[in-house]
Scaffold this motif. Sequence first.
Motif, PDB file in Angstrom:
ATOM      1  N   ARG A 114      -1.720   6.876  -0.333  1.00 38.61           N
ATOM      2  CA  ARG A 114      -3.000   7.578  -0.405  1.00 38.61           C
ATOM      3  C   ARG A 114      -2.980   8.487  -1.630  1.00 38.61           C
ATOM      4  NH1 ARG A 114      -3.776   9.444   5.959  1.00 38.61           N
ATOM      5  NH2 ARG A 114      -3.355   7.367   6.803  1.00 38.61           N
ATOM      6  N   GLU A 116      -3.677  11.416  -2.661  1.00 39.66           N
ATOM      7  CA  GLU A 116      -3.992  12.753  -2.153  1.00 39.66           C
ATOM      8  C   GLU A 116      -3.480  13.792  -3.130  1.00 39.66           C
ATOM      9  OE1 GLU A 116      -4.315  13.405   2.020  1.00 39.66           O
ATOM     10  OE2 GLU A 116      -2.623  12.083   2.363  1.00 39.66           O
ATOM     11  N   GLY A 121       4.979  18.017   2.321  1.00 38.55           N
ATOM     12  CA  GLY A 121       4.603  17.214   3.483  1.00 38.55           C
ATOM     13  C   GLY A 121       3.434  16.279   3.238  1.00 38.55           C
ATOM     14  N   ARG A 122       2.876  16.311   2.019  1.00 36.20           N
ATOM     15  CA  ARG A 122       1.770  15.390   1.711  1.00 36.20           C
ATOM     16  C   ARG A 122       2.092  14.658   0.426  1.00 36.20           C
ATOM     17  NH1 ARG A 122      -4.163  17.661   2.210  1.00 36.20           N
ATOM     18  NH2 ARG A 122      -4.430  17.602  -0.023  1.00 36.20           N
ATOM     19  N   TYR A 123       2.235  13.370   0.523  1.00 34.61           N
ATOM     20  CA  TYR A 123       2.682  12.565  -0.611  1.00 34.61           C
ATOM     21  C   TYR A 123       1.702  11.430  -0.864  1.00 34.61           C
ATOM     22  CZ  TYR A 123       6.682  15.096   1.118  1.00 34.61           C
ATOM     23  OH  TYR A 123       7.485  16.092   1.584  1.00 34.61           O
ATOM     24  N   PHE A 126       4.102   7.416   1.390  1.00 38.32           N
ATOM     25  CA  PHE A 126       4.800   7.979   2.545  1.00 38.32           C
ATOM     26  C   PHE A 126       5.124   6.856   3.512  1.00 38.32           C
ATOM     27  CE2 PHE A 126       1.118   7.851   5.391  1.00 38.32           C
ATOM     28  CZ  PHE A 126       0.072   7.798   4.486  1.00 38.32           C
ATOM     29  N   GLN A 128       5.538   5.435   7.595  1.00 40.71           N
ATOM     30  CA  GLN A 128       5.144   5.573   8.997  1.00 40.71           C
ATOM     31  C   GLN A 128       5.838   4.532   9.861  1.00 40.71           C
ATOM     32  OE1 GLN A 128       0.866   4.881   9.031  1.00 40.71           O
ATOM     33  NE2 GLN A 128       0.404   7.053   8.767  1.00 40.71           N
ATOM     34  N   ARG A 257     -10.022  13.521  14.065  1.00 42.48           N
ATOM     35  CA  ARG A 257      -9.203  12.675  13.194  1.00 42.48           C
ATOM     36  C   ARG A 257     -10.017  11.997  12.096  1.00 42.48           C
ATOM     37  NH1 ARG A 257      -4.565  11.736  13.633  1.00 42.48           N
ATOM     38  NH2 ARG A 257      -4.700   9.500  13.351  1.00 42.48           N
ATOM     39  N   ALA A 279       0.524  17.917  11.054  1.00 42.30           N
ATOM     40  CA  ALA A 279       0.424  16.700  11.874  1.00 42.30           C
ATOM     41  C   ALA A 279       1.614  15.783  11.606  1.00 42.30           C
ATOM     42  CB  ALA A 279      -0.876  15.969  11.572  1.00 42.30           C
ATOM     43  N   VAL A 280       2.435  15.555  12.610  1.00 45.50           N
ATOM     44  CA  VAL A 280       3.551  14.625  12.410  1.00 45.50           C
ATOM     45  C   VAL A 280       3.181  13.217  12.853  1.00 45.50           C
ATOM     46  CG1 VAL A 280       5.494  16.241  12.376  1.00 45.50           C
ATOM     47  CG2 VAL A 280       4.592  15.477  14.572  1.00 45.50           C
ATOM     48  N   GLY A 281       2.099  13.099  13.595  1.00 42.16           N
ATOM     49  CA  GLY A 281       1.671  11.770  14.003  1.00 42.16           C
ATOM     50  C   GLY A 281       0.330  11.847  14.695  1.00 42.16           C
ATOM     51  N   GLY A 306       4.384   9.875  11.240  1.00 38.72           N
ATOM     52  CA  GLY A 306       4.833  10.039   9.858  1.00 38.72           C
ATOM     53  C   GLY A 306       6.336  10.286   9.818  1.00 38.72           C
ATOM     54  N   ARG A 309       7.306  13.515   7.503  1.00 30.43           N
ATOM     55  CA  ARG A 309       7.087  14.807   8.169  1.00 30.43           C
ATOM     56  C   ARG A 309       7.987  15.001   9.373  1.00 30.43           C
ATOM     57  NH1 ARG A 309       0.554  15.373   7.925  1.00 30.43           N
ATOM     58  NH2 ARG A 309       0.435  14.974   5.684  1.00 30.43           N
TER      59      ARG A 309
HETATM   60  P1  AMP Z   1      -3.124   9.323   9.824  1.00 30.56           P
HETATM   61  O1  AMP Z   1      -3.222   7.856   9.631  1.00 30.56           O
HETATM   62  O2  AMP Z   1      -3.803  10.097   8.753  1.00 30.56           O
HETATM   63  O3  AMP Z   1      -3.444   9.765  11.197  1.00 30.56           O
HETATM   64  O4  AMP Z   1      -1.579   9.658   9.622  1.00 30.56           O
HETATM   65  C1  AMP Z   1      -0.603   9.527  10.626  1.00 30.56           C
HETATM   66  C2  AMP Z   1       0.596  10.321  10.228  1.00 30.56           C
HETATM   67  O5  AMP Z   1       1.109   9.860   8.988  1.00 30.56           O
HETATM   68  C3  AMP Z   1       0.307  11.786   9.984  1.00 30.56           C
HETATM   69  O6  AMP Z   1       0.372  12.510  11.175  1.00 30.56           O
HETATM   70  C4  AMP Z   1       1.393  12.174   9.018  1.00 30.56           C
HETATM   71  O7  AMP Z   1       2.593  12.464   9.716  1.00 30.56           O
HETATM   72  C5  AMP Z   1       1.597  10.928   8.220  1.00 30.56           C
HETATM   73  N1  AMP Z   1       0.877  11.028   6.938  1.00 30.56           N
HETATM   74  C6  AMP Z   1      -0.420  10.741   6.676  1.00 30.56           C
HETATM   75  N2  AMP Z   1      -0.716  10.957   5.388  1.00 30.56           N
HETATM   76  C7  AMP Z   1       0.419  11.405   4.800  1.00 30.56           C
HETATM   77  C8  AMP Z   1       0.766  11.809   3.473  1.00 30.56           C
HETATM   78  N3  AMP Z   1      -0.103  11.779   2.467  1.00 30.56           N
HETATM   79  N4  AMP Z   1       2.053  12.220   3.242  1.00 30.56           N
HETATM   80  C9  AMP Z   1       2.957  12.243   4.237  1.00 30.56           C
HETATM   81  N5  AMP Z   1       2.682  11.871   5.505  1.00 30.56           N
HETATM   82  C10 AMP Z   1       1.435  11.460   5.789  1.00 30.56           C
END
Ligand code: AMP
Length: 420
Positions: A114, A116, A121-123, A126, A128, A257, A279-281, A306, A309
């Motif tokens: 992404r 971003e 914690g935001r990359y 990343f 999952q 969400r 948010a860890v997941g 994630g 995280r």
């Molecule tokens: P999401 O699909 O946005 O609900 O993401 C699920 C999980 O993925 C989140 O709770 C984070 O732990 C992790 N996650 C989402 N975006 C990122 C990001 N840019 N960098 C690191 N972890 C991420």
Amino acid sequence: MSTFQAPKGTYDLIPPKSGVTLAVREAIAAPLKNSGYGYIETPGFENVELFSRGVGESTDIVSKEMYAFETKGGTKLALRPEGTASVLRAALQANLHKLGNLPVKLWYSGSYYRYERPQAGRYRHFSQVGAEAIGAEDPALDAELIILADQAYRSLGLRQFRILLNSLGDKECRPVYRDALQGFLRALDLDEDTRRRIEINPLRILDDKRDAVQKQLAGAPMLRDYLCDACKAYHEEVRELLTAAGVTYEDDEKLVRGLDYYTRTTFEFVHDGLGSQSAVGGGGRYDGLSEMIGGPALPSVGWALGVDRTVLALEAEGIELELPATTSVFAVPLGEEARRVLFALVTELRRAGVAADFSYGGKGLKGAMKSANRSGARYTLVAGERDLAEGVVQLKDMESGEQTPVALVDAVNAIRERLA
Ligand code: AMP
């Protein structure tokens, strides 16, 4: 910029820390493998429409953050920003839903992309681990997934996480609520961007982090008051099943969400030691997604945790995982003959399942012992001409410093016994 610099928003996983990441992936996957979920792997990129139709044009993930590109052949692709749409696409393509065994339960692990604004914690790249249960509408399935995530985090020793739970309603009651919310929001004093959002994705405004916006939201209509009886009963059962399983959660009416496809159950796992990217997941039910991407009606539920995280959460709680030793035995040959003999012994040890390594590069005793120390090995095997003439190798216990000769023919067994 240095030529050795990884691209902005990315980082490399390097030993020994990379071992923690692997262990986290395994810990998240273990409860899934034990609960009827089969492993699935899909490509790192998909046709861009899969995400624009599935995740939703109005989401930040698709409108701002997607790595979309055109191939030389003119096909529009995107690096996958999330896993659910791809997994559902793959299940439909393989007709897994027609094999008469619903729900189809799948788990996956991989890289997501992404664009971003990078921060702790935001990359932009990343990782999952995720799970999807496709083709069944059953509150026990929603509860199962939440329970398995809770089990995964607990197995890692994490305690400072919370589970936030909400219901987003379904195609009957959500549109009624959406209308009511839009009416309320249009009367507020909001900036241009947010006003646009009222028309395309009003529920997301509830999630706005700005105080000035949150203040105005006091008195906003709440989805809870609009849920139809079926959604209410469904949600109540999910809650009861979680409680019965001893899983603690918090009702969070504002949890919507960032993806358009969620219906009914939504949940997020937050960790209190992570600051703003807590948010860890997260996950939820997506009963309409299959139809949105052109498939049949297939009510489904899933989550993605994630990995990056989760590793940060372990650090925040000061948890050190007990990782298997990367090297139990390190071999130090003195001379050419010993080199051949010990190399063969290391090979034999490895085949017997003992983690073993060897001093390469023709180092002298001092340098080789330094490598042995660095390797973290419990034992060092040293052998020179005289040892070989006597048919032994010296086994040095790196903790006590004690050195004992063991017969070469019996070395593998002797070492295995000591390590057991
Ligand atoms: P999401 O699909 O946005 O609900 O993401 C699920 C999980 O993925 C989140 O709770 C984070 O732990 C992790 N996650 C989402 N975006 C990122 C990001 N840019 N960098 C690191 N972890 C991420």
